[in-house]
Design a protein around this motif. Structure first.
Motif, PDB file in Angstrom:
ATOM      1  N   ALA A   7      -1.746   3.063  -0.177  1.00 19.87           N
ATOM      2  CA  ALA A   7      -0.484   3.772   0.042  1.00 19.87           C
ATOM      3  C   ALA A   7      -0.375   5.010  -0.841  1.00 19.87           C
ATOM      4  CB  ALA A   7       0.687   2.835  -0.201  1.00 19.87           C
ATOM      5  N   LEU A   8      -0.788   4.894  -2.090  1.00 16.56           N
ATOM      6  CA  LEU A   8      -0.738   6.045  -3.004  1.00 16.56           C
ATOM      7  C   LEU A   8      -1.614   7.180  -2.493  1.00 16.56           C
ATOM      8  CD1 LEU A   8      -0.954   4.147  -6.416  1.00 16.56           C
ATOM      9  CD2 LEU A   8       1.013   5.472  -5.616  1.00 16.56           C
ATOM     10  N   ARG A   9      -2.797   6.848  -2.030  1.00 19.59           N
ATOM     11  CA  ARG A   9      -3.718   7.879  -1.529  1.00 19.59           C
ATOM     12  C   ARG A   9      -3.209   8.523  -0.247  1.00 19.59           C
ATOM     13  NH1 ARG A   9      -9.451   4.743  -2.868  1.00 19.59           N
ATOM     14  NH2 ARG A   9      -9.541   5.371  -5.074  1.00 19.59           N
ATOM     15  N   ALA A  10      -2.307   7.825   0.435  1.00 19.30           N
ATOM     16  CA  ALA A  10      -1.677   8.408   1.631  1.00 19.30           C
ATOM     17  C   ALA A  10      -0.460   9.248   1.259  1.00 19.30           C
ATOM     18  CB  ALA A  10      -1.277   7.297   2.592  1.00 19.30           C
ATOM     19  N   GLY A  11      -0.211   9.401  -0.044  1.00 15.01           N
ATOM     20  CA  GLY A  11       0.880  10.254  -0.501  1.00 15.01           C
ATOM     21  C   GLY A  11       2.220   9.560  -0.630  1.00 15.01           C
ATOM     22  N   LYS A  12       2.239   8.223  -0.639  1.00 11.06           N
ATOM     23  CA  LYS A  12       3.494   7.485  -0.727  1.00 11.06           C
ATOM     24  C   LYS A  12       3.759   7.040  -2.169  1.00 11.06           C
ATOM     25  CE  LYS A  12       3.355   7.803   3.740  1.00 11.06           C
ATOM     26  NZ  LYS A  12       4.153   8.848   4.445  1.00 11.06           N
ATOM     27  N   HIS A  13       5.033   6.937  -2.503  1.00 11.78           N
ATOM     28  CA  HIS A  13       5.438   6.280  -3.740  1.00 11.78           C
ATOM     29  C   HIS A  13       5.409   4.775  -3.500  1.00 11.78           C
ATOM     30  CE1 HIS A  13       6.781  10.179  -5.239  1.00 11.78           C
ATOM     31  NE2 HIS A  13       7.441  10.341  -4.103  1.00 11.78           N
ATOM     32  N   VAL A  14       5.077   4.004  -4.545  1.00 11.65           N
ATOM     33  CA  VAL A  14       4.904   2.560  -4.359  1.00 11.65           C
ATOM     34  C   VAL A  14       5.672   1.775  -5.414  1.00 11.65           C
ATOM     35  CG1 VAL A  14       3.265   0.641  -4.326  1.00 11.65           C
ATOM     36  CG2 VAL A  14       2.620   2.846  -3.316  1.00 11.65           C
ATOM     37  N   LEU A  15       6.415   0.787  -4.948  1.00 13.42           N
ATOM     38  CA  LEU A  15       7.011  -0.231  -5.808  1.00 13.42           C
ATOM     39  C   LEU A  15       6.371  -1.554  -5.404  1.00 13.42           C
ATOM     40  CD1 LEU A  15       9.025  -1.119  -7.968  1.00 13.42           C
ATOM     41  CD2 LEU A  15      10.826  -1.098  -6.230  1.00 13.42           C
ATOM     42  N   CYS A  16       5.675  -2.187  -6.367  1.00 19.51           N
ATOM     43  CA  CYS A  16       4.857  -3.351  -6.076  1.00 19.51           C
ATOM     44  C   CYS A  16       5.396  -4.585  -6.778  1.00 19.51           C
ATOM     45  CB  CYS A  16       3.414  -3.084  -6.517  1.00 19.51           C
ATOM     46  SG  CYS A  16       2.265  -4.450  -6.226  1.00 19.51           S
ATOM     47  N   GLU A  17       5.289  -5.726  -6.120  1.00 13.93           N
ATOM     48  CA  GLU A  17       5.644  -6.989  -6.758  1.00 13.93           C
ATOM     49  C   GLU A  17       4.732  -7.256  -7.950  1.00 13.93           C
ATOM     50  OE1 GLU A  17       7.718  -9.580  -6.989  1.00 13.93           O
ATOM     51  OE2 GLU A  17       9.092  -8.375  -5.805  1.00 13.93           O
ATOM     52  N   LYS A  18       5.194  -8.141  -8.824  1.00 14.34           N
ATOM     53  CA  LYS A  18       4.396  -8.502  -9.996  1.00 14.34           C
ATOM     54  C   LYS A  18       3.590  -9.767  -9.690  1.00 14.34           C
ATOM     55  CE  LYS A  18       6.590 -12.287 -10.674  1.00 14.34           C
ATOM     56  NZ  LYS A  18       5.883 -13.597 -10.702  1.00 14.34           N
ATOM     57  N   PRO A  19       2.551 -10.076 -10.487  1.00 17.77           N
ATOM     58  CA  PRO A  19       1.874  -9.175 -11.415  1.00 17.77           C
ATOM     59  C   PRO A  19       1.134  -8.090 -10.644  1.00 17.77           C
ATOM     60  CG  PRO A  19       0.635 -11.202 -11.205  1.00 17.77           C
ATOM     61  CD  PRO A  19       1.909 -11.401 -10.438  1.00 17.77           C
ATOM     62  N   MET A  20       0.708  -7.043 -11.356  1.00 16.90           N
ATOM     63  CA  MET A  20       0.116  -5.899 -10.667  1.00 16.90           C
ATOM     64  C   MET A  20      -1.084  -6.291  -9.824  1.00 16.90           C
ATOM     65  SD  MET A  20       0.235  -2.689 -13.321  1.00 16.90           S
ATOM     66  CE  MET A  20      -0.404  -1.517 -12.116  1.00 16.90           C
ATOM     67  N   GLY A  21      -2.069  -6.926 -10.465  1.00 17.22           N
ATOM     68  CA  GLY A  21      -3.305  -7.244  -9.763  1.00 17.22           C
ATOM     69  C   GLY A  21      -3.892  -8.556 -10.219  1.00 17.22           C
TER      70      GLY A  21
END
Length: 323
Positions: A79-93
């Motif tokens: 999503a970031l590489r497509a130019g979008k801002h991202v709010l992601c659930e936790k934990p990150m990865g």
């Protein structure tokens, strides 16, 4: 106005995230990603079968990633590489490397990356931070956090699969407490942990105890369990001249040497997190839980797992009787 795509329609999305987006005055729900399009019908927005299709055809600026942990890094970076801002659930990865890649991708793409550690926005957490900075308990010395419960219910059974969730209560509930400790005390310096399956024979740990040393000398203990029928939700900060007690962490009470204050959170715990993200994207406000702050939590988690696995050779028989 910020238009949102929500990826995944599980409990968190339907009970908190989507209602928060609908309530937030400068947000609108534009589309959903789900393998079951009938789940999107109550929201009167376009459903997409996968994220790639949504990124190619949808009309939105922000993406909320509400999928299991093993998908977070891939979907966030996409999503970031497509130019979008991202709010992601936790934990990150699933590990520190994934979390760091997410943060670095956001920086390279010039997009905002937020992580839904919504407890940072609890009014009583903000008040506790203010009291600490004002020296109301003197120099902070230690902190103690617990979260005990029984096993997750069947609606969240994926949490018991390490390939989906990464781990057990260490990933799911310790992460929130560790993130708050980082918020209060800054850079972690050393991490030790014990992980066990004391009661349940499951593929992830049913209990974890983590000891964190911070650069300012604070020692913090986090104990999380899925093997207790006695629920606990404690969070205390001890200073040289007093104590701040936030127990239960998810309740309104804050007790400190000056008295007891009642500071309830928003009815929808995700709303302040979504609102802060919108303010950061549209107005340049400080993002209180960013990828840059949250990947420290993944680093602590990884060090905790590593330390729990290592038994130094010269200590292996330390507690074995020689008789």
């Amino acid at each position: 106005m910020l238009r949102w795509l929500v990826v995944g329609i599980g409990d968190i999305a339907t009970k908190r995230v989507i209602p928060a987006i609908q309530e937030e005055r400068r947000s609108s729900l534009a589309a959903l990603v789900t393998r079951q399009p009938e789940k999107a019908s109550p929201y009167n927005v376009e459903p997409f079968a996968d994220l790639e299709e949504a990124l190619q055809q949808g009309n939105f600026e922000a993406v909320y990633i509400a999928t299991p942990v093993f998908l977070h890094a891939t979907q966030t970076i996409q999503a970031l590489r497509a130019g979008k801002h991202v709010l992601c659930e936790k934990p990150m990865g699933m590990n520190f490397s994934e979390a760091r890649n997410m943060t670095e991708t956001a920086e390279q793409c010039g997009r905002h990356l937020g992580i839904a550690y919504y407890r940072r926005l609890y009014p009583k957490v903000r008040r506790a931070l203010e009291l600490i900075r004002q020296g109301k308990i003197g120099q902070p010395l230690m902190a103690f956090a617990t979260c005990h419960s029984d096993m997750p219910d069947s609606n969240r059974s994926w949490l018991l699969d390490p390939k989906c969730a990464g781990g057990g209560p260490l990933y799911d509930i310790a992460s929130h407490r560790i993130d708050l400790l980082n918020h209060f005390f800054g850079e972690p310096q050393d991490v030790r942990a014990c992980l066990s399956n004391t009661v349940h024979s499951i593929a992830v740990e049913d209990s974890a105890t983590v000891l964190i040393k911070y650069a300012n000398g604070v020692h913090a203990i986090v104990d999380v369990r899925w093997n207790s029928r006695i629920s606990r939700d404690e969070f205390r900060i001890v200073g040289a001249q007093g104590e701040i007690d936030l127990s239960p962490l998810n309740g309104p009470a804050l007790v400190w040497p000056g008295g007891c204050e009642q500071l309830p959170s928003h009815q929808n715990l995700h709303f302040p997190c979504v609102e802060n993200f919108v303010d950061a994207v549209l107005d340049g406000e400080v993002l209180l839980s960013s990828g840059a702050s949250a990947h420290l939590t993944d680093g602590i988690t990884e060090k905790a797992i590593t330390s729990a696995r290592i038994i130094p050779e010269n200590h292996a028989n330390l507690f074995t009787s020689n008789r």
